[in-house]
Structures are given as C-alpha cells and as structure tokens.
Design an enzyme around this catalytic site. Structure first.
Site, PDB file in Angstrom:
ATOM      1  N   ASP A 146       0.727  -1.364   0.029  1.00  0.00           N
ATOM      2  CA  ASP A 146      -0.103   0.084   0.011  1.00  0.00           C
ATOM      3  C   ASP A 146       0.750   1.404   0.153  1.00  0.00           C
ATOM      4  OD1 ASP A 146      -1.944   1.950   0.491  1.00  0.00           O
ATOM      5  OD2 ASP A 146      -2.308   1.372   2.609  1.00  0.00           O
TER       6      ASP A 146
ATOM      7  N   ASN B  97       0.068   4.640  -0.554  1.00  0.00           N
ATOM      8  CA  ASN B  97      -0.452   5.838   0.150  1.00  0.00           C
ATOM      9  C   ASN B  97      -1.289   5.731   1.037  1.00  0.00           C
ATOM     10  OD1 ASN B  97      -2.703   4.538  -0.976  1.00  0.00           O
ATOM     11  ND2 ASN B  97      -3.668   6.244  -1.842  1.00  0.00           N
TER      12      ASN B  97
ATOM     13  N   ASP C 201      -3.697   3.996   2.638  1.00  0.00           N
ATOM     14  CA  ASP C 201      -5.206   3.915   2.711  1.00  0.00           C
ATOM     15  C   ASP C 201      -5.675   2.425   3.370  1.00  0.00           C
ATOM     16  OD1 ASP C 201      -4.997   2.710   0.344  1.00  0.00           O
ATOM     17  OD2 ASP C 201      -6.409   3.872  -0.599  1.00  0.00           O
TER      18      ASP C 201
ATOM     19  N   ASP D  94      -2.028  -1.219  -3.964  1.00  0.00           N
ATOM     20  CA  ASP D  94      -2.006  -0.418  -4.926  1.00  0.00           C
ATOM     21  C   ASP D  94      -0.942  -0.805  -5.996  1.00  0.00           C
ATOM     22  OD1 ASP D  94      -0.187   1.520  -4.047  1.00  0.00           O
ATOM     23  OD2 ASP D  94      -1.820   2.024  -2.712  1.00  0.00           O
TER      24      ASP D  94
ATOM     25  N   ASP E 289      -5.154  -9.505 -15.558  1.00  0.00           N
ATOM     26  CA  ASP E 289      -6.098 -10.401 -15.529  1.00  0.00           C
ATOM     27  C   ASP E 289      -7.169 -10.014 -16.385  1.00  0.00           C
ATOM     28  OD1 ASP E 289      -7.479 -12.849 -14.137  1.00  0.00           O
ATOM     29  OD2 ASP E 289      -6.113 -12.200 -12.713  1.00  0.00           O
TER      30      ASP E 289
ATOM     31  N   ASP F 221      -9.256 -15.158 -17.286  1.00  0.00           N
ATOM     32  CA  ASP F 221     -10.040 -15.786 -16.004  1.00  0.00           C
ATOM     33  C   ASP F 221     -11.310 -16.709 -16.504  1.00  0.00           C
ATOM     34  OD1 ASP F 221     -10.859 -15.238 -13.309  1.00  0.00           O
ATOM     35  OD2 ASP F 221     -12.732 -14.539 -14.216  1.00  0.00           O
TER      36      ASP F 221
ATOM     37  N   GLU G 247      -7.205 -20.026 -17.775  1.00  0.00           N
ATOM     38  CA  GLU G 247      -7.511 -20.713 -16.623  1.00  0.00           C
ATOM     39  C   GLU G 247      -8.701 -21.633 -17.032  1.00  0.00           C
ATOM     40  OE1 GLU G 247      -9.339 -19.990 -12.152  1.00  0.00           O
ATOM     41  OE2 GLU G 247     -10.044 -18.801 -13.914  1.00  0.00           O
TER      42      GLU G 247
ATOM     43  N   HIS H 291      -4.100 -17.137  -5.684  1.00  0.00           N
ATOM     44  CA  HIS H 291      -5.243 -16.515  -4.535  1.00  0.00           C
ATOM     45  C   HIS H 291      -6.569 -17.130  -4.370  1.00  0.00           C
ATOM     46  CE1 HIS H 291      -6.758 -15.569  -8.791  1.00  0.00           C
ATOM     47  NE2 HIS H 291      -8.004 -15.043  -8.400  1.00  0.00           N
ATOM     48  N   ASP H 292      -6.984 -18.468  -4.950  1.00  0.00           N
ATOM     49  CA  ASP H 292      -7.938 -19.138  -4.724  1.00  0.00           C
ATOM     50  C   ASP H 292      -7.908 -20.398  -3.807  1.00  0.00           C
ATOM     51  OD1 ASP H 292      -9.369 -17.330  -6.354  1.00  0.00           O
ATOM     52  OD2 ASP H 292      -9.138 -18.523  -8.115  1.00  0.00           O
TER      53      ASP H 292
HETATM   54  C1  GLC Z   1     -11.313 -17.140 -11.094  1.00  0.00           C
HETATM   55  C2  GLC Z   1     -10.483 -16.399 -10.122  1.00  0.00           C
HETATM   56  C3  GLC Z   1     -11.361 -16.327  -8.778  1.00  0.00           C
HETATM   57  C4  GLC Z   1     -12.594 -15.215  -9.264  1.00  0.00           C
HETATM   58  C5  GLC Z   1     -13.554 -16.035 -10.465  1.00  0.00           C
HETATM   59  C6  GLC Z   1     -14.657 -15.356 -10.978  1.00  0.00           C
HETATM   60  O1  GLC Z   1     -11.721 -18.415 -10.725  1.00  0.00           O
HETATM   61  O2  GLC Z   1      -9.148 -16.899 -10.189  1.00  0.00           O
HETATM   62  O3  GLC Z   1     -10.691 -15.451  -7.850  1.00  0.00           O
HETATM   63  O4  GLC Z   1     -13.481 -15.373  -8.295  1.00  0.00           O
HETATM   64  O5  GLC Z   1     -12.655 -16.604 -11.408  1.00  0.00           O
HETATM   65  O6  GLC Z   1     -14.068 -14.338 -11.955  1.00  0.00           O
HETATM   66 CA    CA Z   2      -3.355   2.224  -1.321  1.00  0.00          CA
END
Ligand code: GLC
Ligand code: CA
Length: 565
Positions: free
Chosen positions: A21, A23, A25, A29, A98, A207, A256, A334-335
C-alpha cells in the site's frame, strides 16, 4: 523450435489489494507494485501477473468489473499503470493482467441497461447477458429456471422484477454472466482487449476461460456444473480472440481452465494453438479432498493428503503436452490455501517444509508461477471470528455449513482451512505494525505471525525460506535445462515422497523430497546414479546416494549430473 520469452522466465502472481500500500489507505495499489520492482529482480522474476486492476465495486475483489477502461480508484490511475509498465519494462520485467471475460459487475453500464426495460439501450444490452423466465411450482409460485449451484455455493439465478426474468450468475449475484453468442458483445470485448494491449501490456491471464459457453437448453440438474463448464463452443470464442488479437499481437496468454482432456489441452495450449500459450490447470490443487461427509462438497471436504495425486496430475500434463505444448507449474494462486499450511507443516517444520515444497516444485520443467508471499512461507489465517473474513464465497458457504447442521465453531474451522482469504492476507514485509504493508489498518487483517514471517527478517539469512526461493528461482532461469527438461517421476504411486529426475540436454537433476514428518525410504534402483553430485539440501549435510535412501521428515535433496564431464 525457437524459445519464446515466457519459456525462459519465472512468473510472480500479485494479488494487488494485498501486496503493498503506497499511499497508506489500507489497500494495496499499483504504485505499491512499482516501488517493489527491485524485489522481483532479486527473486529471479521476469513476468508479473497482476490480479484485476479495473474499476469495480469489489464484490469479488475486482473480478467483478464495472468499467474495463478505467483503473480502480482503490489501486490508482491509468497514469500509475503506465508508469508501472514503463519502469518494469526498463528493468526487463514484463507484465500481464487478468482478463475477465465471463461476467461483468452488475454495476457495469451494460447490465444497468440490460435489467431496466425503460433504459434507452435496453434492447441492445439485454442480450449481452443470459436471461430465463421463471418456472412455476405446483402451487403456481415462481421458481428458479433450474437448480444449478454456482462456484460460490448459492443458486446461479437471481430474479430481476422489472423484466420478470432471472439472470444467470455462476459466481456471485453481483457478477452476471455474459452471453458470448452475442456478436456485438464479442466486438466490444475485442475493442477493450486491443485497447489494453496498446497500452503496452505483455499479455493476459484469461479468467474462467472454460465457462464462456452455457447449455442454452437450461436442463435442470444439481449442482449442474456441466451446463456451464467446458462446453465445446467456448473454444470458438477463444479461437476468435486468438486469431484476431492474441496471435497478431504476439502476447502471452494463459488460460484458466480445470479438467481438460488431452484433445482439449492441445486445443487450448498446444504449440500453434491460437487460444493460449499455457494453461492453468488445477489437478494438483486439492490433493486432500475426501468425500466422507455428504454435507461438504468439493474442496470443503478435507481428508488425508495424497501425494501421489499431485504427482499424477503433473505427470498427466507432461504426458499430454510432451513435444506438443508448454506446461505450467505452480503450487497455488489467490483461490487456494497457503501451500505451507496445506501440503507442508506450518508449525514445527515451517521453514523446513517450505523449502522442501520449493524444491519439489521448482526443479520441474515448464514455466513457474510463484504466488505472492509463498516465497517467505506465509501461512493460512488463524482468524477466530467470521467477521474477519472478506471473501464473498466465505459468507454463502458459512451459512450453508450452519444450515447443514455444523456448529459455528465447526463451520469456522472448515472455512479457516480451505477458504480463499488464506492466500489474500497482506504481504508481510517487516515486523512493524501492519507488517509494513501499510501504515493504515488494512482492508483485511494482517496474519498474526507477521513478526516472525516477513521479508526483512529473512533477507539477510542465507538459509531463510526467502533466500532458498531466490536461489532456486534464479537457478531455473540460469539453467535452461530445468525449464526444458523431461520430468520422470520415481515411484509415482508412493504416497509419501515426491521424487523425480529432470532430464536435460546438458544436465540432469535428481530431486528427492519427503512430504511427511516421518522418515520415508525411496527406491532408486531403477535409475542410474552415476555422476550425480549434491546441489542443494534443506538438511545440515548431504546424503550419499544408493539404491535405497531414507529421507528424514520434510527433507529435500537436489543432485546434478553434468553430461559433458
Ligand atoms: C477465477 C478467479 C477467482 C474469481 C473467479 C470469478 O476463478 O481466479 O478469484 O472469483 O474467477 O471471476
Ligand atoms: Ca493504497
């Protein structure tokens, strides 16, 4: 075949909201990424994949796009983005973003017009989404068109009173699915994609790419996933994008898609395929699912770790793509949960198992994706209140678990070990307040272990998890034999160890790792051990190779053989 740039580099995945981050907040970013560019250099990273940076109400942290042409105010401005591109390129780092094609936010102007019969553009945009009239039960009450369940655990249908229709959403109800059969939609998307490429980005992670087509007969079914996953016609849309944009622009595209057959894999990512250059597959991600409790579906149903299933998944992909396409290797994104908590041991053997996991994965061939924080061994959350979680999926599923008879404590524990927020806590930069991620209370709580697990504390220790990641990731790019080699698993069906040879042109590597806390023996009698010398171990000393070796708990060894000697 001439090597492409993405066959020579490591990728690092940035979850923008939680990276840094700039700035103060409380939200990560774009400038935060720019400020950390040197960090990626020091890690041996050549490509960054940045999670959605587009304008969004953030129901799903940016995967719900409100305006594709605008940078989210949470993350900065288009100027910031251009500056990041410029500075990254100067350092030889490429950037992919993405690309969310399956759905928009319900606050996107298309959907605002689509749902409102009074809107001047209603007719055009109504068809950009997927609508069905209600059905009626035996009492004449309106019911949903089908019983399909979406990826976040609730119905895929939401009622829209002004049109007396339901719209389809396979993710949250704030993410209506787009109708890719509509040509005008496809043209609008292509325009947007070209616009971003013209900004100078180097490609995309596409995605949810296997969900673009739906079964328009809308048969009933429960949960009904087959009606919105991998329906052949989605390849037509990807081909169109590929032929008209991805190939002419010569950019990197990573799709993906779960569960592809051999034919499909080659369609997606075979050499000369127009669709993608590589595919993110998930066969290794949930190697500990056990459907013993009918109240828990899919990933939520935790069981024992089956190491062989991880190996089999990679083996399957190597077999499908050998000589015909390029593979991806990664532990998680991240999933999924943090790998050291999921497949390693995040308490007593934290460092040792994190290094073991790095060794087992990153000596395999293909392009590697390292997920933010993995390189310091970040762990799953220990939140003890449901209110500390942020992911939209957590809340529907938590309620599902309560409805199915789990106690609050049980439901919390299930969420804790499997949910997506595990991978989304702020990056732990140092031991100052908020882990040095920000000077402001972050949007999601910092993990309580940040004083011991952070970049600064590991930076100067040559034996830290971070420096082992640096060593291995750099080694990959400096030794093309790793990325190009042929991986041959040893005792593939063994449920405890993860061992293989990576056979290269000039050098071979032998990797021996143990996924268990207890000692495990490996039978090496099937391979030639001649010429192998120790390259790396997470133990205090090396191990003499013989036909049968015993690996201590979570140990890892790498041997190298130079064929020219
Ligand atoms: C993909 C992303 C996931 C998101 C989903 C809907 O699986 O990795 O984080 O929630 O698509 O866009
Ligand atoms: Ca920020």
């Amino acid at each position: 075949m001439e090597q492409k740039w993405w066959q020579k580099e490591n990728i690092y995945q940035i979850y923008l909201r939680s990276f840094y981050d700039s700035n103060n907040d409380g939200i990560g970013d774009i400038q935060g990424v720019t400020q950390k560019l040197e960090y990626f250099k020091s890690l041996g990273i050549g490509i960054l994949w940045i999670s959605p940076h587009y304008d969004s109400p953030m129901d799903d942290n940016g995967y719900d796009v409100r305006n594709y042409y605008k940078v989210s105010e949470d993350y900065g401005t288009l100027e910031d983005f251009r500056d990041l591109l410029h500075k990254a390129h100067e350092l030889g780092i490429r950037i992919i973003t993405d690309l969310v094609l399956n759905h928009t936010s319900d606050e996107h102007e298309w959907f605002i017009a689509a749902k409102d019969p009074q809107h001047p553009n209603h007719i055009k945009y109504h068809d950009y989404y997927i609508w069905q009239k209600p059905k009626f039960d035996s009492n004449g009450n309106k019911i949903k068109p089908t019983r399909w369940i979406g990826w976040f655990g609730d119905s895929t249908w939401e009622y829209n009173p002004p049109t007396d229709e339901y719209y389809l959403h396979i993710f949250s109800k704030k993410m209506p699915d787009l109708n890719w059969r509509n040509e005008s939609l496809r043209e609008d998307m292509k325009k947007m994609i070209r616009w971003w490429l013209d900004q100078g980005i180097n490609g995309f992670r596409v995605d949810a790419s296997n969900h673009l087509e739906k079964n328009w007969d809308f048969p009933d079914g429960f949960p009904g996933y087959e009606n919105f996953s991998s329906i052949p016609r989605h390849h037509d849309y990807l081909q169109e994008l590929g032929k008209e944009i991805f190939v002419p622009y010569d950019v990197l595209t990573i799709g993906e898609s779960g569960g592809a057959s051999k034919e499909e894999a080659l369609k997606y990512a075979g050499y000369g395929s127009n669709e993608f250059n590589m595919l993110i597959h998930f066969g290794h991600c949930w190697a500990d699912v056990d459907n013993h409790d009918p109240r828990l579906m899919g990933k939520w149903s935790q069981g024992n770790l089956r190491v062989a299933s991880i190996k089999r998944s990679y083996q399957h992909w190597y077999e499908m793509l050998e000589g015909k396409g390029w593979n991806i290797i990664y532990w998680h994104n991240h999933d999924q949960p943090r790998v050291v908590s999921h497949y390693g041991n995040d308490s007593e053997y934290h460092d040792k198992s994190a290094k073991m996991l790095a060794t087992s994965l990153y000596f395999m061939s293909g392009t590697a994706i390292c997920y933010q924080g993995e390189e310091i061994g970040m762990t799953n959350v220990k939140y003890n209140q449901i209110s500390q979680f942020r992911d939209v999926e957590v809340f529907t599923e938590y309620q599902n678990f309560l409805d199915r008879g789990f106690s609050k404590q049980e439901a919390l524990e299930i969420i804790q070990s499997r949910c997506r927020d595990n991978a989304r806590t702020p990056m732990q930069w140092n031991s100052e307040e908020f882990a040095g991620f920000s000077k402001h209370l972050p949007w999601i709580d910092v993990h309580s272990d940040y004083t011991s697990i952070n970049v600064v504390s590991q930076n100067d220790d040559p034996d830290s998890v971070l420096n082992v990641y640096r060593m291995i990731l750099k080694y990959r790019v400096e030794n093309s034999d790793i990325m190009n080699g042929k991986v041959r698993f040893i005792e593939l069906d063994d449920e405890n160890h993860y061992c293989y040879e990576n056979i290269g042109e000039r050098k071979d590597h032998l990797i021996l790792t143990n996924f268990r806390e207890f000692p495990v023996s490996v039978n090496l009698s099937m391979i030639s051990l001649e010429g192998y010398n120790l390259l790396y171990t997470n133990e205090s000393k090396g191990m003499l190779l013989s036909k049968e070796v015993l690996l201590d708990g979570y140990s890892a060894y790498v041997y190298i053989r130079d064929k020219n000697r």
